[in-house]
Enzyme design. Structure first.
Site, PDB file in Angstrom:
ATOM      1  N   LYS A  51       0.848  -1.192   0.000  1.00 36.99           N
ATOM      2  CA  LYS A  51       0.000   0.000   0.000  1.00 36.99           C
ATOM      3  C   LYS A  51       0.882   1.239   0.000  1.00 36.99           C
ATOM      4  O   LYS A  51       1.888   1.300   0.704  1.00 36.99           O
ATOM      5  CB  LYS A  51      -0.887  -0.004   1.253  1.00 36.99           C
ATOM      6  CG  LYS A  51      -1.498   1.339   1.639  1.00 36.99           C
ATOM      7  CD  LYS A  51      -2.087   1.306   3.034  1.00 36.99           C
ATOM      8  CE  LYS A  51      -1.032   1.267   4.122  1.00 36.99           C
ATOM      9  NZ  LYS A  51      -0.326   2.567   4.297  1.00 36.99           N
TER      10      LYS A  51
ATOM     11  N   ASP B 238      -5.913  -0.504   8.627  1.00 38.23           N
ATOM     12  CA  ASP B 238      -5.530  -0.551   7.211  1.00 38.23           C
ATOM     13  C   ASP B 238      -6.034  -1.802   6.493  1.00 38.23           C
ATOM     14  O   ASP B 238      -5.946  -1.878   5.262  1.00 38.23           O
ATOM     15  CB  ASP B 238      -4.006  -0.500   7.067  1.00 38.23           C
ATOM     16  CG  ASP B 238      -3.444   0.885   7.301  1.00 38.23           C
ATOM     17  OD1 ASP B 238      -4.237   1.841   7.400  1.00 38.23           O
ATOM     18  OD2 ASP B 238      -2.203   1.017   7.386  1.00 38.23           O
TER      19      ASP B 238
END
Length: 291
Positions: free
Chosen positions: A9, A142
């Site tokens: 990410k 997340d």
């Protein structure tokens, strides 16, 4: 044995806009994912097992299996399956760890998300979107965005996901000094928790439009992260004179990224930075587009 990718990410922008009464910070973040990432593999077995391999496995080897987000994802999904009256037999899981640990690019969260997807397929158990989102959020802020693994805007504490259409890939170099960063410590060092919101992205039709948008954004965690881990400044400076068109820290650090005009330029930059700092994690990759 089934295998799922766990893409890294990158927070292209991360604005901290407030704080809830329970202490969680409110964020608005433009997030993309890359071809670079970990891999999670699983198969049915007589008893649960967890194997850790790969070039970055050493940083996790000191932890027990119960401390790993992959095994926590397994246990959470199994509990949900049993609650639904569905079998969730023993599995052997292997994590091929390619991303540095505690590095701001979602390695552990991506691993957990990949495990949820993979074990759901292996067990033929597909919980509702709401149940899966709750499971993901219970593993970490997340993890919901890593379940999507495509360009998106994340808000709330990270659980509110709005997919974003970015139809082009970006050539990027990721640099990490191999120093783990404590996200709570970075948030604790944040001077202001009430900052301007992320601008509306509009139509990001090409690299120029994205560059113009990013110029009006920030990573509010970069300053406190650099105070906590001074080596982040060296990582950002490593992109100087490499042709990077945009440089920023991702997440709460310590990973930093730079954009390049093409794959050849990105690989040349990665080679140069690696030669100068062979002790760092350095990788050239490309971002994933919206499907």
């Amino acid at each position: 044995m089934l295998t799922a990718n766990a893409p890294a990410k990158i927070n292209l922008a991360l604005h901290v806009t407030g704080q809830r009464t329970d202490g969680y910070h409110l964020i608005e973040s433009l997030v993309v994912f890359t071809e670079l990432g970990d891999q999670v593999s699983a198969d049915l077995a007589d008893a649960d097992s967890f194997d850790l391999v790969g070039p970055e496995a050493g940083a996790l080897s000191a932890l027990s299996a119960d401390d790993n987000l992959v095994t926590r994802a397994r246990d959470a999904l199994r509990q949900a399956a049993h609650a639904a009256g569905h079998a969730a037999p023993a599995v052997q899981i292997r994590l091929n760890k390619r991303l540095p640990v505690a590095s701001g690019i979602g390695g552990g969260s991506a691993d957990a998300a990949a495990a949820l997807r993979l074990l759901g397929q292996l067990w033929n158990f597909q919980p509702t979107t709401d149940v899966l989102s709750d499971l993901a959020l219970g593993l970490g802020a997340d993890v919901p965005m890593c379940l999507v693994s495509r360009p998106l805007i994340a808000s709330g504490i990270g659980e509110k996901i709005d997919p974003l259409k970015i139809g082009f890939s970006l050539d990027v170099v990721i640099v990490n000094p191999r120093i783990g960063v404590s996200t709570p410590a970075v948030f604790s060092a944040l001077q202001s928790r009430q900052n301007p919101r992320l601008p509306l992205p509009g139509h990001l039709d090409d690299r120029g439009a994205l560059a113009a948008f990013l110029a009006a954004t920030r990573n509010d965690l970069e300053v406190p992260a650099r105070q906590t881990v001074p080596q982040i400044s060296a990582c950002l400076a490593a992109f100087d004179d490499t042709g990077a068109s945009f440089v920023r820290m991702s997440g709460s650090g310590a990973s930093c990224f730079g954009f390049y005009d093409n794959a050849q330029a990105a690989h040349a930059a990665a080679t140069a930075i690696s030669a100068a700092r062979p002790d760092w994690f350095v990788a050239a990759t490309r971002t994933l587009t919206a499907e």
